[in-house]
Design a protein around this motif. Structure first.
Motif, PDB file in Angstrom:
ATOM      1  N   ILE A  74      29.945  62.438  23.377  1.00  0.00           N
ATOM      2  CA  ILE A  74      29.035  63.596  23.315  1.00  0.00           C
ATOM      3  C   ILE A  74      28.140  63.616  24.549  1.00  0.00           C
ATOM      4  O   ILE A  74      27.957  64.648  25.201  1.00  0.00           O
ATOM      5  CB  ILE A  74      28.154  63.522  22.042  1.00  0.00           C
ATOM      6  CG1 ILE A  74      29.017  63.640  20.788  1.00  0.00           C
ATOM      7  CG2 ILE A  74      27.098  64.621  22.054  1.00  0.00           C
ATOM      8  CD1 ILE A  74      28.278  63.282  19.509  1.00  0.00           C
ATOM      9  N   ARG A  75      27.586  62.447  24.860  1.00  0.00           N
ATOM     10  CA  ARG A  75      26.694  62.376  26.019  1.00  0.00           C
ATOM     11  C   ARG A  75      27.445  62.785  27.285  1.00  0.00           C
ATOM     12  O   ARG A  75      26.901  63.464  28.149  1.00  0.00           O
ATOM     13  CB  ARG A  75      26.120  60.965  26.165  1.00  0.00           C
ATOM     14  CG  ARG A  75      25.067  60.633  25.117  1.00  0.00           C
ATOM     15  CD  ARG A  75      24.625  59.187  25.197  1.00  0.00           C
ATOM     16  NE  ARG A  75      23.631  58.862  24.178  1.00  0.00           N
ATOM     17  CZ  ARG A  75      22.313  58.958  24.344  1.00  0.00           C
ATOM     18  NH1 ARG A  75      21.828  59.378  25.502  1.00  0.00           N
ATOM     19  NH2 ARG A  75      21.486  58.648  23.367  1.00  0.00           N
ATOM     20  N   MET A  76      28.682  62.334  27.389  1.00  0.00           N
ATOM     21  CA  MET A  76      29.470  62.728  28.577  1.00  0.00           C
ATOM     22  C   MET A  76      29.710  64.229  28.571  1.00  0.00           C
ATOM     23  O   MET A  76      29.640  64.880  29.613  1.00  0.00           O
ATOM     24  CB  MET A  76      30.789  61.965  28.601  1.00  0.00           C
ATOM     25  CG  MET A  76      30.612  60.497  28.976  1.00  0.00           C
ATOM     26  SD  MET A  76      32.185  59.658  29.020  1.00  0.00           S
ATOM     27  CE  MET A  76      31.866  58.464  30.296  1.00  0.00           C
ATOM     28  N   ALA A  77      30.008  64.778  27.385  1.00  0.00           N
ATOM     29  CA  ALA A  77      30.231  66.226  27.299  1.00  0.00           C
ATOM     30  C   ALA A  77      28.976  66.987  27.692  1.00  0.00           C
ATOM     31  O   ALA A  77      29.042  68.096  28.221  1.00  0.00           O
ATOM     32  CB  ALA A  77      30.644  66.595  25.878  1.00  0.00           C
ATOM     33  N   LEU A  78      27.822  66.365  27.459  1.00  0.00           N
ATOM     34  CA  LEU A  78      26.558  67.029  27.797  1.00  0.00           C
ATOM     35  C   LEU A  78      26.169  66.786  29.249  1.00  0.00           C
ATOM     36  O   LEU A  78      25.092  67.189  29.674  1.00  0.00           O
ATOM     37  CB  LEU A  78      25.446  66.520  26.879  1.00  0.00           C
ATOM     38  CG  LEU A  78      25.654  66.826  25.385  1.00  0.00           C
ATOM     39  CD1 LEU A  78      24.538  66.225  24.549  1.00  0.00           C
ATOM     40  CD2 LEU A  78      25.725  68.332  25.161  1.00  0.00           C
ATOM     41  N   GLY A  79      27.025  66.078  29.977  1.00  0.00           N
ATOM     42  CA  GLY A  79      26.789  65.949  31.419  1.00  0.00           C
ATOM     43  C   GLY A  79      26.384  64.577  31.898  1.00  0.00           C
ATOM     44  O   GLY A  79      26.017  64.420  33.064  1.00  0.00           O
ATOM     45  N   ALA A  80      26.430  63.540  31.021  1.00  0.00           N
ATOM     46  CA  ALA A  80      26.061  62.199  31.482  1.00  0.00           C
ATOM     47  C   ALA A  80      27.087  61.700  32.487  1.00  0.00           C
ATOM     48  O   ALA A  80      28.295  61.779  32.238  1.00  0.00           O
ATOM     49  CB  ALA A  80      25.979  61.248  30.300  1.00  0.00           C
ATOM     50  N   VAL A  81      26.618  61.218  33.637  1.00  0.00           N
ATOM     51  CA  VAL A  81      27.529  60.630  34.624  1.00  0.00           C
ATOM     52  C   VAL A  81      27.720  59.154  34.259  1.00  0.00           C
ATOM     53  O   VAL A  81      26.926  58.585  33.490  1.00  0.00           O
ATOM     54  CB  VAL A  81      26.970  60.770  36.063  1.00  0.00           C
ATOM     55  CG1 VAL A  81      26.914  62.233  36.475  1.00  0.00           C
ATOM     56  CG2 VAL A  81      25.610  60.130  36.179  1.00  0.00           C
ATOM     57  N   PRO A  82      28.755  58.507  34.814  1.00  0.00           N
ATOM     58  CA  PRO A  82      29.029  57.106  34.436  1.00  0.00           C
ATOM     59  C   PRO A  82      27.820  56.184  34.589  1.00  0.00           C
ATOM     60  O   PRO A  82      27.590  55.311  33.750  1.00  0.00           O
ATOM     61  CB  PRO A  82      30.170  56.713  35.389  1.00  0.00           C
ATOM     62  CG  PRO A  82      30.881  58.004  35.648  1.00  0.00           C
ATOM     63  CD  PRO A  82      29.824  59.060  35.661  1.00  0.00           C
TER      64      PRO A  82
ATOM     65  N   ARG B 159      31.940  57.874  19.995  1.00  0.00           N
ATOM     66  CA  ARG B 159      31.802  59.324  19.832  1.00  0.00           C
ATOM     67  C   ARG B 159      30.502  59.803  20.488  1.00  0.00           C
ATOM     68  O   ARG B 159      30.481  60.814  21.195  1.00  0.00           O
ATOM     69  CB  ARG B 159      31.789  59.678  18.338  1.00  0.00           C
ATOM     70  CG  ARG B 159      31.822  61.162  18.064  1.00  0.00           C
ATOM     71  CD  ARG B 159      32.200  61.392  16.628  1.00  0.00           C
ATOM     72  NE  ARG B 159      31.144  60.949  15.721  1.00  0.00           N
ATOM     73  CZ  ARG B 159      30.270  61.761  15.143  1.00  0.00           C
ATOM     74  NH1 ARG B 159      30.331  63.056  15.364  1.00  0.00           N
ATOM     75  NH2 ARG B 159      29.360  61.300  14.330  1.00  0.00           N
ATOM     76  N   GLU B 160      29.426  59.004  20.263  1.00  0.00           N
ATOM     77  CA  GLU B 160      28.152  59.402  20.856  1.00  0.00           C
ATOM     78  C   GLU B 160      28.253  59.409  22.377  1.00  0.00           C
ATOM     79  O   GLU B 160      27.723  60.295  23.048  1.00  0.00           O
ATOM     80  CB  GLU B 160      27.059  58.419  20.405  1.00  0.00           C
ATOM     81  CG  GLU B 160      25.695  58.787  20.951  1.00  0.00           C
ATOM     82  CD  GLU B 160      24.702  57.647  20.836  1.00  0.00           C
ATOM     83  OE1 GLU B 160      24.764  56.921  19.831  1.00  0.00           O
ATOM     84  OE2 GLU B 160      23.878  57.492  21.761  1.00  0.00           O
TER      85      GLU B 160
ATOM     86  N   PRO C 276      35.890  61.164  27.240  1.00  0.00           N
ATOM     87  CA  PRO C 276      35.115  61.998  26.326  1.00  0.00           C
ATOM     88  C   PRO C 276      35.993  62.892  25.463  1.00  0.00           C
ATOM     89  O   PRO C 276      35.701  63.089  24.280  1.00  0.00           O
ATOM     90  CB  PRO C 276      34.222  62.817  27.257  1.00  0.00           C
ATOM     91  CG  PRO C 276      34.818  62.707  28.613  1.00  0.00           C
ATOM     92  CD  PRO C 276      35.575  61.431  28.652  1.00  0.00           C
ATOM     93  N   ALA C 277      37.071  63.398  26.054  1.00  0.00           N
ATOM     94  CA  ALA C 277      37.946  64.281  25.277  1.00  0.00           C
ATOM     95  C   ALA C 277      38.545  63.518  24.108  1.00  0.00           C
ATOM     96  O   ALA C 277      38.570  63.981  22.976  1.00  0.00           O
ATOM     97  CB  ALA C 277      39.048  64.839  26.173  1.00  0.00           C
TER      98      ALA C 277
ATOM     99  N   GLN D 270      24.768  56.833  34.153  1.00  0.00           N
ATOM    100  CA  GLN D 270      23.828  57.019  33.043  1.00  0.00           C
ATOM    101  C   GLN D 270      24.352  56.345  31.769  1.00  0.00           C
ATOM    102  O   GLN D 270      23.577  55.797  30.987  1.00  0.00           O
ATOM    103  CB  GLN D 270      23.582  58.524  32.811  1.00  0.00           C
ATOM    104  CG  GLN D 270      22.724  59.116  33.923  1.00  0.00           C
ATOM    105  CD  GLN D 270      22.783  60.627  33.983  1.00  0.00           C
ATOM    106  OE1 GLN D 270      23.843  61.223  33.760  1.00  0.00           O
ATOM    107  NE2 GLN D 270      21.660  61.246  34.310  1.00  0.00           N
TER     108      GLN D 270
END
Lengths: 819, 236
Positions: A729-737, A725-726, A812-813, A739
């Protein structure tokens, strides 16, 4: 009691419901417990099981020695005077070893024979189980010929028939009467290696013999300490005695000659103790890794059992009750691991005993006994508590209310994760200790193999022959036999050259022994102690150096002209040449061997040869002198009846074995051949103990690495699962693979870095224990430590790949929806 | 915050089909929707109607099975995962029902996280984080962890995190669903203020009390937009 039964039933059901988890845990524990049981059984048999003597801690060996030199046996006068002039010992006895051919009761058989004074069994506190010991008259020169049989020989050769006592046997063509059977497992103190002695005969020392001749050191001497005496006191008294003898007989002893006493227990197991303790330490570390792994699995399970624990608490279960139940499960797991481990240990012990070199003493005492079973049971329970306690405590400390109301959001299981990370870092640290140890041992072994032995071992076939001292009673008859044999062997097709020596380098435990000599024109008359030059001594045939591939640096080899009556000849090695004639050419110089009557001829140095590492590759070459066997020192009695044959083959040396046997039979069909092996096999046996320890520690290190990798994988996979889940969230906040990948890898990297740091510190501390087993490499070798750390980094990286890729592929979804 | 590009979001013939074993589930079908910059759009409908799926696609967390999605004039429906992540970091701010703060990070670090992913320099990040937290009234909680905050405070941190990078669009999924009425009202007011300051807001909700806050409401049923539904009206 009912509660325990209920806990057991519940635990059993729980384990059956998760066969995958149970299988992994049981196999992991079985490996750890099995390895510990197997190694402990060896330690138990070799080190812990008491020697079969009465109060073995009250027994001491007595030695003479020069400063910095190995301990040496005593001469006959030294033995007599020890008994007469010391007070620390209630009684002393002496023995020596040899071999003889048994005939007249089935096929001729070469047997190892112990020769002992009549009082040795009394010193050791052992009596024959059938018959009697040697009588006083049997121990006098020319006394009745008597023999004691070992239990093994009695059973093997005589079907355990008690009536064999009183019967006559023929040993080396001499009839002897069997007077008794020694107890099962009995051996004299330093005869526990290999098969040991199979029979014993009286030593028949002459108390009236000339006591001025003290150079022939061949007696092992054992003493029983008097009541109130200590080993230290006996050592001090022995030292004083030997120094007194040196003062009384200055021409017989080197200036720094001394004496000491050591414990019999140390004598029997001293050499092998460090290696066994290292192995015991290695398996203990392996078990710790196994425990950490299973604890990690249980912690992971604890995450999924929060709701169940909370429910039980809500229904009134107390914390201690819950801990008991969880510990029951872990102890049950450990018990299963213990049972499977014990079965593995049975195979392991068989393998170890088969693989162990003959130099490991008391292998017949290795097996599973009550002590080993107790050790395994205690280890199993301890293991169960060890790996079960932390997960149990964590399980009952969770947010129980949250677990009941909203399992999915009941915290992040931070405490458990911290513990799991600590466990994995610990596994990495332990694996690093084992891999470092294995790496140091492997490098030592490889470096040892690269050491130049001083001769060319390839294409060499070696064997031992022992002549009957009855049929070959004189030196002449022996010389004739050897000359004839070497002539015939030299003509065998496929043999390039044939030679013989008193003792070949690195072939078994044959003592080469040393002898002192004086230089012509450079010593006082009589010589002072400082005039004597000690050197190991050899007696060899012409062609020995060429056959062995020992380079002749100056001068010449022995020839057939170096015979009895011809001027005495001697060849020295490079080390002796440098020590005795620094800056000079020894060739042409003359020397006189010590011992007065033993060898009274001046010998001329006819050649200098290269150094040979006679006592093993790890022992620096010592000063060594070679005498022609035809000029064997007359004072030793006669030309030795026991020699080693060496053949240089044109091709495969093993192919020459039938020809060698046939040729010996052709000269004398009754002479048995023994220890037939190639020189490379002999050298391999010599290094076998070191090799076995290296292989075992390497094996344990590989298992540790595998378990460590599984641990890292387990934790990282679990962390990624927990943090899905975290990550979403990080992906939803814009983390690229990339990262996300860095996030996972950095977590693993911190674990590995922590483990490597702790492991390096531990390995540096443990290195001191290994020092005695290493060769030409320091236990703190920086390259080894860096290399080991790199290995662990690579293993950790490999174990992290799959979880890291899984994290990168997180949808992420989906991760957010599964909230 | 409003852009000159009009519309900011254009969905044309957008569908999303989920495949589970051999079953096809049409989560969204033929969605045509324009959202202008500065709009406050509420998406409502019964459970399972596709609201969250629509929000995931709008937030580039998911891709449509068919149709096109143009964000600020740039087609984004066929971008790779990494490309979508970069667009998301720059253009989208999320506010979730469950706050979705990261428990191991402080308030400051939570708000800073999307800015780090965007590659913003540290000094710019610091002023943006402080400004966002000032906006939600939590400057005094910088070093606190989420577990040390109330639900309302956590959601305000989530709002600060969403707006700190000044995204093109703020997507909120039931932002008051986990809050009591007082905290819910506080967050609703905060979103209203953001919209009044020019932020484009798309809020998924099925709570009629908050629908009134939106200037336009779209109604989803069985994955389709229902034209002329009572709530699909623009609030003046």
């Amino acid at each position: 009691m009912n509660g325990v039964r209920q806990d057991l039933r519940y635990a059993w059901r729980g384990l059956r419901q998760r066969p995958g988890f149970t299988l992994v845990a049981v196999v992991t524990l079985a490996l750890g417990i099995g390895a510990n049981t197997a190694i402990f059984s060896v330690v138990n048999g070799v080190l812990l099981r008491p020697l079969p003597y009465d109060h073995p801690d009250r027994l001491a060996m007595v030695w003479g020695h020069r400063t910095q030199e190995p301990l040496a046996e005593l001469s006959v006068p030294e033995y007599w005077e020890l008994g007469e002039r010391t007070h620390a010992f209630a009684r002393v006895g002496a023995y020596a070893d040899g071999s003889a051919t048994l005939t007249g009761a089935g096929a001729p058989e070469r047997l190892r024979v112990g020769y002992m004074t009549a009082g040795v069994p009394a010193v050791l506190g052992v009596a024959p189980v059938v018959g009697r010991g040697f009588g006083r008259e049997e121990d006098l020169p020319g006394g009745p010929a008597a023999v004691l049989l070992s239990d093994a020989l009695w059973r093997r050769r005589f079907g355990a028939d008690p009536s064999v006592v009183g019967r006559a046997l023929t040993l080396d063509d001499t009839p002897l009467t069997v007077v008794g059977i020694m107890p099962p497992g009995f051996q004299l103190p330093d005869h526990y290696e290999g098969t040991g002695m199979e029979l014993w005969a009286p030593l028949q020392l002459d108390p009236a013999a000339d006591r001025s001749d003290r150079g022939w050191h061949f007696l092992d001497v054992v003493g029983r300490l008097r009541n109130g005496a200590t080993l230290e006191g006996a050592a001090a008294e022995t030292s004083a005695l030997m120094r007194g003898m040196r003062a009384e007989h200055p021409t017989e002893y080197a200036a720094e000659f001394d004496g000491t006493s050591t414990s019999v227990i140390g004598e029997v197991v001293g050499d092998v103790r460090p290696a066994l303790l290292v192995l015991l330490g290695a398996v203990a570390l392996l078990l710790l890794i196994a425990c950490a792994n299973v604890a990690g699995l249980l912690l992971a399970r604890a995450d999924t059992r929060q709701r169940e624990i909370a429910l039980r608490t809500a229904l009134g279960a107390g914390r201690s009750r819950l801990v008991r139940q969880l510990l029951t499960e872990s102890v049950l797991l450990a018990a299963a691991g213990g049972v499977v481990g014990a079965l593995l240990a049975v195979w392991g012990i068989r393998g170890l005993v088969l693989a162990a070199p003959a130099s490991v003493p008391r292998l017949d005492a290795v097996g599973i006994d009550v002590r080993v079973l107790g050790f395994t049971a205690a280890l199993t329970i301890l293991t169960g508590v060890l790996f079960g306690l932390a997960p149990a405590l964590h399980a009952i400390r969770g947010d129980l209310t949250g677990a009941l109301t909203d399992g999915a959001r009941a915290g992040t299981a931070g405490g458990r994760q911290r513990t799991r990370r600590l466990l994995v870092a610990g596994q990495i640290a332990i694996a690093l200790v084992l891999v470092t140890g294995a790496s140091l041992l492997v490098q030592s072994f490889l470096r040892l193999r690269q050491v130049d032995p001083g001769f060319r071992p390839e294409h060499l076939l070696t064997a031992r022959i022992e002549l009957s001292t009855v049929r070959y009673a004189t030196s002449d008859s022996r010389r004739t036999f050897y000359r004839e044999l070497l002539d015939r062997l030299g003509r065998v097709p496929g043999v390039r050259s044939a030679a013989m020596a008193r003792a070949l380098p690195m072939t078994g435990k044959l003592e080469i022994g040393d002898w002192s000599f004086v230089l012509e024109g450079r010593s006082a008359s009589p010589p002072l102690p400082s005039d004597w030059h000690p050197a190991d001594w050899q007696a060899v045939s012409p062609g020995y150096f060429a056959t062995m591939g020992i380079p002749i640096l100056r001068g010449r080899d022995f020839t057939a002209d170096d015979r009895v009556g011809a001027p005495g000849a001697i060849v020295v090695n490079r080390t002796l040449a440098r020590q005795a004639w620094p800056g000079e050419d020894p060739v042409g110089q003359r020397v006189l061997l010590g011992g007065g009557s033993v060898d009274s001829v001046w010998r001329t140095v006819v050649g200098i040869v290269g150094d040979v590492r006679h006592r093993g590759l790890s022992t620096e070459p010592r000063p060594e002198m070679y005498l022609p066997y035809a000029q064997f020192p007359a004072g030793t009695g006669s030309v030795t009846p026991s020699v080693s044959i060496v053949l240089r083959a044109a091709g495969d040396p093993e192919a020459l074995v039938p020809s060698l046997a046939a040729t010996v039979r052709g000269v004398d069909p009754d002479i048995p051949l023994s220890s037939v092996q190639t020189m490379e096999q002999a050298m391999g046996s010599w290094a076998a103990e070191r090799r076995l320890v290296m292989l075992l520690v390497t094996g344990f290190a590989l298992v540790a690495l595998t378990l460590g990798a599984v641990g890292i994988y387990g934790v990282m996979a679990h962390l990624v699962g927990q943090r899905e889940r975290e990550i979403g969230i990080r992906m939803a906040l814009g983390a690229v693979p990339d990262q996300i990948l860095r996030l996972v890898v950095s977590q693993s990297a911190w674990l590995v870095a922590g483990g490597i740091a702790a492991g390096t510190a531990a390995a540096l501390a443990a290195g001191r224990l290994l020092a005695g087993l290493l060769f030409h490499i320091r236990p703190t070798d920086p390259l080894t430590f860096v290399g080991t750390a790199l290995i662990l980094v690579v293993v950790a990286a490999a174990a992290t790949v799959a979880p890291a890729l899984r994290a990168v592929r997180t949808d992420p979804a989906h991760a957010l929806r599964s909230e | 915050m409003p852009l000159a590009i009009d519309p900011l979001i254009r969905l044309t013939g957008l569908s999303k089909i989920f495949h589970t074993d051999e079953v096809e589930t049409h989560a969204l079908s033929g969605i045509d929707l324009d959202i202008k910059a500065g709009e406050y759009v509420a998406v409502c409908g019964p459970s399972g109607c596709g609201k969250t799926t629509l929000l995931s696609i709008l937030g580039l967390l998911d891709t449509p099975s068919e149709g096109s999605f143009v964000l600020a004039g740039e087609p984004v429906s066929t971008l790779s995962a990494a490309q979508r992540a970069r667009v998301r970091a720059r253009a989208v701010g999320f506010i979730f029902q469950a706050f979705n703060l990261i428990g191991d990070l402080t308030v400051y670090q939570n708000v800073e996280l999307p800015l780090k992913y965007r590659g913003m320099p540290a000094d710019e990040r610091r002023s943006a984080v402080l400004a966002a937290l000032d906006r939600v009234g939590l400057l005094h909680r910088l070093k606190h962890y989420p577990s040390q905050l109330s639900g309302g405070q956590q959601q305000r941190v989530a709002v600060a995190r969403a707006v700190a990078g000044r995204p093109l669009v703020l997507l909120a999924d039931e932002p008051t669903g986990n809050l009591d009425s007082a905290n819910g009202a506080e967050v609703t007011a905060l979103l209203r203020e953001l919209n009044q300051d020019g932020a484009t807001l798309v809020v998924v909700t099925h709570d009629p009390r908050y629908l009134r806050e939106a200037r336009r409401t779209v109604y989803l049923f069985d994955g389709r937009l229902v034209p002329g539904a009572p709530l699909d009206v623009e609030v003046a």
